[in-house]
Design an enzyme around this catalytic site. Structure first.
Site, PDB file in Angstrom:
ATOM      1  CG  HIS A 115      -5.705   5.385   3.901  1.00 44.30           C
ATOM      2  ND1 HIS A 115      -5.843   4.381   2.965  1.00 44.30           N
ATOM      3  CD2 HIS A 115      -5.018   4.833   4.939  1.00 44.30           C
ATOM      4  CE1 HIS A 115      -5.266   3.278   3.427  1.00 44.30           C
ATOM      5  NE2 HIS A 115      -4.741   3.521   4.620  1.00 44.30           N
TER       6      HIS A 115
ATOM      7  CG  HIS B 108      -0.174   4.397   5.281  1.00 40.09           C
ATOM      8  ND1 HIS B 108       0.017   3.353   4.392  1.00 40.09           N
ATOM      9  CD2 HIS B 108      -1.350   4.143   5.905  1.00 40.09           C
ATOM     10  CE1 HIS B 108      -1.013   2.517   4.493  1.00 40.09           C
ATOM     11  NE2 HIS B 108      -1.848   2.963   5.399  1.00 40.09           N
ATOM     12  CD  GLU B 109      -3.168   6.055   8.660  1.00 37.07           C
ATOM     13  OE1 GLU B 109      -4.250   6.046   8.054  1.00 37.07           O
ATOM     14  OE2 GLU B 109      -2.622   5.017   9.074  1.00 37.07           O
TER      15      GLU B 109
HETATM   16 ZN    ZN Z   1      -3.722   2.291   5.888  1.00 41.83          ZN
END
Ligand code: ZN
Length: 233
Positions: free
Chosen positions: A109, A105-106
């Protein structure tokens, strides 16, 4: 009389905030419990959070972002200014379903920034305005209630910026999780593990939805207080 107690007095404040307090508590408990549960489920491929983040960066041709270990629990984030993915100890070194979900998830980004994904650019542009708005909106509303309704309404509009910020945060967060799950599905996790990662990421996303609801309710409450103030004049 009773209505004004509910809407404006301290009792009113409690009634407004109670559902939000409960909802926030449920959302954060769900994050904690899913994270904990799937931290114990180790993935069969045995890759760590740090490794999956590195792989995603490489696969997207991102060579100027580092992956580093940071203190704390669930403190994982991407820092676009200093260009690093910060992973907590329980994610960085872990081969668990939770760790892979969060790390991916990170990394998602970082990929959003790399691609110039519009909502994240818009969200970043809003950061300084949002900081200003969250400090000054309630001051304007407070002064406005004493002096002039226009000033109070200007405060509400300013508060609206913080609501907008939280609204824009939603596509950013959901998109990062969708990117993460798409990567993990492509050979890193099996079906069962993927379902666990999805639960961890969905619980995390829900906290952003609750934050938005909280602000919307607060906005609505400000408007009711202002219109109640008008009636009393
Ligand atoms: Zn996030």
């Amino acid at each position: 009389m009773l209505a004004s107690f509910y809407y404006s007095g301290y009792g009113g404040y409690l009634i407004w905030m109670l559902p939000i307090v409960i909802l926030s508590a449920v959302a954060s408990a769900a994050v904690q419990s899913n994270y904990k549960k799937y931290s114990k489920v180790l993935t069969r491929r045995g890759m760590t959070g740090a490794q999956i983040a590195e792989q995603i960066l490489q696969a997207n041709g991102i060579y100027d972002v580092t992956v580093k270990k940071i203190p704390g629990n669930l403190s994982d984030h991407y820092n676009p200014k200093e260009k690093y993915i910060g992973l907590s100890g329980g994610v960085f070194d872990s081969t668990s379903v939770s760790a892979l979900g969060i790390a991916a998830h990170e990394a998602g980004h970082a990929v959003q920034y790399h691609e110039g994904y519009a909502p994240i650019k818009f969200r970043n542009a809003l950061v300084p305005v949002t900081n200003f708005a969250s400090t000054f909106s309630w001051i304007l509303i407070f002064i406005g209630l004493l002096l002039s309704e226009i000033v109070a309404l200007a405060g509400v509009v300013l508060f609206g910026v913080t609501v907008l910020f939280q609204l824009v945060t939603l596509p950013v967060e959901f998109n990062a999780s969708n990117r993460a799950l798409a990567v993990l599905e492509g050979g890193y996790l099996d079906e069962e593990e993927l379902a666990g990662a999805k639960k961890v990421l969905t619980a995390a996303a829900m906290t952003y939805v609750v934050a938005l609801l909280t602000s919307l309710l607060q906005l609505f409450r400000y408007l009711i207080i202002i219109s109640g103030n008008r009636r009393r004049r």
